[in-house]
Motif scaffolding. Structure first.
Motif, short mmCIF file in Angstrom:
data_model
loop_
_atom_site.label_atom_id
_atom_site.label_comp_id
_atom_site.label_asym_id
_atom_site.label_seq_id
_atom_site.Cartn_x
_atom_site.Cartn_y
_atom_site.Cartn_z
N ASN A 151 0.81 -1.22 0.00
CA ASN A 151 0.00 0.00 0.00
C ASN A 151 0.85 1.27 0.00
O ASN A 151 0.31 2.37 0.13
CB ASN A 151 -0.93 0.00 1.21
CG ASN A 151 -1.91 -1.15 1.18
OD1 ASN A 151 -2.54 -1.41 0.15
ND2 ASN A 151 -2.04 -1.87 2.29
N GLY A 152 2.16 1.10 -0.12
CA GLY A 152 3.06 2.25 -0.13
C GLY A 152 3.41 2.78 1.24
O GLY A 152 3.98 3.88 1.37
N ASN A 153 3.08 2.02 2.29
CA ASN A 153 3.40 2.44 3.66
C ASN A 153 4.79 1.97 4.06
O ASN A 153 5.17 0.82 3.77
CB ASN A 153 2.38 1.85 4.63
CG ASN A 153 0.97 2.34 4.35
OD1 ASN A 153 0.74 3.52 4.14
ND2 ASN A 153 0.01 1.41 4.33
N PHE A 154 5.54 2.84 4.72
CA PHE A 154 6.87 2.46 5.18
C PHE A 154 6.77 1.47 6.33
O PHE A 154 5.97 1.66 7.25
CB PHE A 154 7.64 3.70 5.64
CG PHE A 154 8.05 4.61 4.52
CD1 PHE A 154 9.19 4.37 3.79
CD2 PHE A 154 7.26 5.72 4.20
CE1 PHE A 154 9.55 5.19 2.74
CE2 PHE A 154 7.62 6.56 3.16
CZ PHE A 154 8.77 6.29 2.42
N LEU A 155 7.59 0.44 6.29
CA LEU A 155 7.64 -0.49 7.41
C LEU A 155 8.28 0.20 8.61
O LEU A 155 9.20 1.01 8.47
CB LEU A 155 8.45 -1.74 7.04
CG LEU A 155 7.91 -2.60 5.89
CD1 LEU A 155 8.63 -3.95 5.90
CD2 LEU A 155 6.41 -2.79 5.95
#
Length: 249
Positions: A151-155
């Motif tokens: 989803n394009g979220n940074f881990l």
């Protein structure tokens, strides 16, 4: 033998027996370089990866041509939909001068009574000084990288990327199990690609430079300092360099 030399070798011994996480810079910088003449290439248009907005605004992300297939190998090791997200690849020594001088200006403004030596000591805690040579990023063999999910979220890695402090160490103990797992995901991918981590920074991985050679016990590095006309300095960077009479190519 001078006290400073004794201290230097004691620190190296501490590293070898596991009491210190990093090799002293002296032993990294003394590695010889046998240049393999690999060119720099721009991978900004490669949609296998994603890039920080600062990279997109500069319009180029340069790395050694040799490491591009290695980065693809690392990317394939991630779960489906996940991507490597890059912040820094090659950057010329002029940019390193900009980082150093900007940090020195900030330290001087915050501590106007300190001597130049004291200010430099404070600045060196977070920024590499380019006075005495070049670093990994000047070779094109080093990248600063993290991971985004489908989803394009940074881990969550326990710190933001490029945060300098004790929690940024790759195996810092006081982070959550999920954060440790995310760091291991990055480490597994990058190691499969053939890269070496700088233990003080979970995001910094390299191949072919002197740091890689030192940590991988190689006799020599294969990448030296590079320059590229494709890496254009911003007006702010040029202004800081000009203010301090630093000449760049």
């Amino acid at each position: 033998m001078h006290l400073a030399t004794i201290k230097l070798y004691l620190n190296y011994i501490k590293y070898r027996i596991g009491l210190r996480p990093t090799i002293p810079a002296h032993f990294i910088n003394k590695k010889p370089i046998v240049e393999n003449n690999s060119p720099l290439v721009d991978i900004l248009g490669d949609d296998t990866f994603c890039f920080d907005t600062s990279v997109k605004s500069r319009g180029v992300f340069l790395v050694q041509a040799d490491i591009v297939p290695m980065l693809h190998t690392a990317a394939k090791a991630l779960p489906a939909g996940y991507k490597l997200c890059f912040y820094h690849g090659f950057r010329p020594r002029a940019y390193q001068w900009f980082l150093w001088l900007r940090k020195m200006e900030a330290e001087r403004a915050a501590h106007p009574t300190l001597s130049d030596a004291e200010l430099e000591k404070r600045a060196r805690a977070t920024v590499a000084c380019p006075k005495n040579g070049f670093g990994p990023h000047q070779t094109g063999g080093a990248v600063d990288v993290t991971i985004v999910d489908e989803n394009g979220n940074f881990l969550d890695m326990g710190t933001v990327i490029l945060h300098l402090g004790i929690k940024s160490a790759m195996y810092y103990h006081d982070i959550t199990p999920a954060q440790k797992q995310n760091r291991e995901m990055l480490a597994d991918a990058m190691r499969r690609g053939g890269f070496n981590n700088y233990p003080a920074e979970w995001w910094h991985w390299s191949y072919g430079d002197r740091m890689w050679a030192a940590y991988q016990h190689k006799r020599f590095a294969i990448y030296g300092e590079m320059e590229s006309p494709d890496y254009a300095l911003t007006d702010e960077e040029k202004s800081v360099l000009a203010r301090h009479k630093i000449i760049w190519r």
